[in-house]
Design a protein around this motif. Structure first.
Motif, short mmCIF file in Angstrom:
data_model
loop_
_atom_site.label_atom_id
_atom_site.label_comp_id
_atom_site.label_asym_id
_atom_site.label_seq_id
_atom_site.Cartn_x
_atom_site.Cartn_y
_atom_site.Cartn_z
N TRP A 1 0.83 -1.21 0.00
CA TRP A 1 0.00 0.00 0.00
C TRP A 1 0.87 1.26 0.00
CZ3 TRP A 1 -4.53 1.49 -1.42
CH2 TRP A 1 -4.94 2.78 -1.09
N ASP A 2 1.87 1.28 0.85
CA ASP A 2 2.75 2.46 0.95
C ASP A 2 3.47 2.73 -0.37
OD1 ASP A 2 1.94 2.80 3.57
OD2 ASP A 2 3.77 1.94 4.43
N GLU A 3 3.86 1.68 -1.06
CA GLU A 3 4.53 1.86 -2.35
C GLU A 3 3.54 2.42 -3.38
OE1 GLU A 3 7.75 1.87 -5.06
OE2 GLU A 3 7.62 1.90 -2.87
N ALA A 4 2.33 1.93 -3.38
CA ALA A 4 1.31 2.47 -4.29
C ALA A 4 1.04 3.94 -3.96
CB ALA A 4 0.03 1.65 -4.20
N ARG A 5 0.94 4.26 -2.69
CA ARG A 5 0.68 5.64 -2.27
C ARG A 5 1.83 6.56 -2.69
NH1 ARG A 5 -2.47 8.68 -0.34
NH2 ARG A 5 -4.00 7.44 0.75
N ARG A 6 3.03 6.03 -2.72
CA ARG A 6 4.19 6.82 -3.12
C ARG A 6 4.08 7.27 -4.59
NH1 ARG A 6 9.59 6.35 -4.65
NH2 ARG A 6 9.58 4.14 -5.12
N HIS A 7 3.39 6.50 -5.40
CA HIS A 7 3.31 6.76 -6.83
C HIS A 7 1.98 7.36 -7.29
CE1 HIS A 7 7.13 4.86 -7.76
NE2 HIS A 7 6.80 3.92 -6.89
N PHE A 8 0.95 7.23 -6.49
CA PHE A 8 -0.38 7.63 -6.93
C PHE A 8 -1.07 8.51 -5.88
CE2 PHE A 8 0.53 3.48 -8.86
CZ PHE A 8 0.35 3.78 -10.20
N ASP A 9 -1.85 9.50 -6.34
CA ASP A 9 -2.62 10.34 -5.42
C ASP A 9 -3.93 9.62 -5.04
OD1 ASP A 9 -4.53 10.83 -7.46
OD2 ASP A 9 -3.57 12.70 -8.04
N ASP A 10 -4.74 10.25 -4.21
CA ASP A 10 -5.96 9.60 -3.73
C ASP A 10 -6.93 9.24 -4.86
OD1 ASP A 10 -5.08 9.62 -1.13
OD2 ASP A 10 -6.41 11.23 -0.46
N GLU A 11 -7.10 10.13 -5.83
CA GLU A 11 -7.99 9.84 -6.96
C GLU A 11 -7.47 8.65 -7.75
OE1 GLU A 11 -11.03 11.18 -7.91
OE2 GLU A 11 -10.92 12.17 -5.96
N GLN A 12 -6.18 8.60 -7.96
CA GLN A 12 -5.59 7.49 -8.70
C GLN A 12 -5.66 6.20 -7.90
OE1 GLN A 12 -1.86 9.53 -9.31
NE2 GLN A 12 -2.21 9.59 -11.52
N LEU A 13 -5.44 6.28 -6.58
CA LEU A 13 -5.55 5.08 -5.74
C LEU A 13 -6.98 4.54 -5.78
CD1 LEU A 13 -3.37 6.18 -2.71
CD2 LEU A 13 -2.90 4.25 -4.24
N ALA A 14 -7.96 5.43 -5.75
CA ALA A 14 -9.36 4.99 -5.86
C ALA A 14 -9.56 4.28 -7.20
CB ALA A 14 -10.30 6.18 -5.72
N ALA A 15 -9.00 4.83 -8.26
CA ALA A 15 -9.12 4.19 -9.58
C ALA A 15 -8.46 2.82 -9.60
CB ALA A 15 -8.51 5.09 -10.66
N LEU A 16 -7.31 2.70 -8.95
CA LEU A 16 -6.64 1.39 -8.88
C LEU A 16 -7.52 0.38 -8.15
CD1 LEU A 16 -2.98 2.42 -7.93
CD2 LEU A 16 -3.86 1.85 -10.20
N ILE A 17 -8.07 0.78 -7.01
CA ILE A 17 -8.92 -0.12 -6.22
C ILE A 17 -10.14 -0.55 -7.03
CG2 ILE A 17 -10.44 -0.27 -4.20
CD1 ILE A 17 -8.37 1.65 -2.79
N PHE A 18 -10.83 0.41 -7.66
CA PHE A 18 -12.02 0.06 -8.42
C PHE A 18 -11.70 -0.77 -9.66
CE2 PHE A 18 -13.88 3.93 -6.26
CZ PHE A 18 -14.64 3.17 -5.37
N THR A 19 -10.53 -0.56 -10.24
CA THR A 19 -10.10 -1.40 -11.37
C THR A 19 -9.93 -2.85 -10.91
OG1 THR A 19 -9.04 0.46 -12.49
CG2 THR A 19 -8.27 -1.76 -13.09
N ILE A 20 -9.33 -3.02 -9.75
CA ILE A 20 -9.15 -4.37 -9.19
C ILE A 20 -10.49 -5.01 -8.86
CG2 ILE A 20 -8.19 -5.67 -7.24
CD1 ILE A 20 -5.95 -3.42 -7.20
N VAL A 21 -11.38 -4.25 -8.26
CA VAL A 21 -12.71 -4.76 -7.92
C VAL A 21 -13.44 -5.19 -9.20
CG1 VAL A 21 -15.01 -4.06 -7.09
CG2 VAL A 21 -12.96 -3.44 -5.79
#
Length: 157
Positions: A112-132
Motif C-alpha cells: 500500500w505504501d509503495e502504491a501511495r508513493r506513486h499515486f494520489d488519492d484519486e488514482q488510488l481509488a481508480a486502482l482499487i475500483f479497477t481491481i474490484v
C-alpha cells in the motif's frame, strides 16, 4: 471448451452487465497512465485463470500500442526490467488485492505504501475500483466457463 451458460443471454445477465459496464466506464475518466490499468487487468485475469479476460485485455492492450514483450512478461513482472516503478506498484497492489484471502492482512502496508508513493488519492481509488471490477468480471467468466479466443479488440466498447 463450451460455456456452462451464456449468462449474457439471460434477462438478468443483460441488465446486470449493462449496469456493471456503466459503472466501470467511470474508470476511463481516471487520470492513470494508459498502460497501468491494462497491465492490472491482464495480471488479475492471469491470477484468476480467466481465459476470456486474459485474451480480451491482452488484445486490447496490443491494439492500444502496448509492446508484446511487456504483455508476455506481466506474469513475471518482478524479474522483468521493462516495467516502471509506478507500474510495479500497481501490479503488486493488483496481486495482493486479487489474492486477498492468501494473506492474513489482505493488502500489506508495504505494498500500500509503495502504491501511495506513486499515486494520489484519486488514482488510488481508480486502482482499487479497477481491481474490484476485473475480479468481478473474472469470477463471472470463470464460473460460466466463457471460452477464450474469439474476442476482437474494442468489440464491447
Amino acid at each position: 471448451m463450451e460455456a456452462r451458460i451464456d449468462i449474457m443471454a439471460t434477462e438478468l445477465g443483460q441488465k446486470f452487465y449493462r449496469k456493471f459496464n456503466a459503472a466501470t466506464q467511470v474508470l476511463y475518466e481516471a487520470q492513470l497512465p494508459e498502460a497501468v490499468p491494462n497491465l492490472m487487468l491482464l495480471r488479475a485475469s492471469q491470477i484468476n485463470g480467466c481465459g476470456f479476460c486474459t485474451d480480451m485485455h491482452s488484445k486490447d492492450a496490443l491494439a492500444a500500442g502496448e509492446a508484446a514483450q511487456r504483455l508476455l512478461l506481466v506474469s513475471a513482472w518482478r524479474e522483468a526490467t521493462v516495467f516502471t516503478e509506478e507500474e510495479r506498484a500497481a501490479l503488486a497492489l493488483t496481486e495482493e488485492a486479487t489474492r486477498i484471502a492468501d494473506a492474513d492482512t489482505g493488502v500489506s502496508d508495504e505494498v500500500w505504501d509503495e502504491a501511495r508513493r506513486h499515486f494520489d488519492d484519486e488514482q488510488l481509488a481508480a486502482l482499487i475500483f479497477t481491481i474490484v471490477m476485473i475480479n468481478g468480471y473474472n469470477r463471472m467468466n470463470v464460473v460460466a466457463q466463457t471460452p477464450a479466443g474469439w474476442y476482437e479488440p474494442g468489440m464491447f466498447g
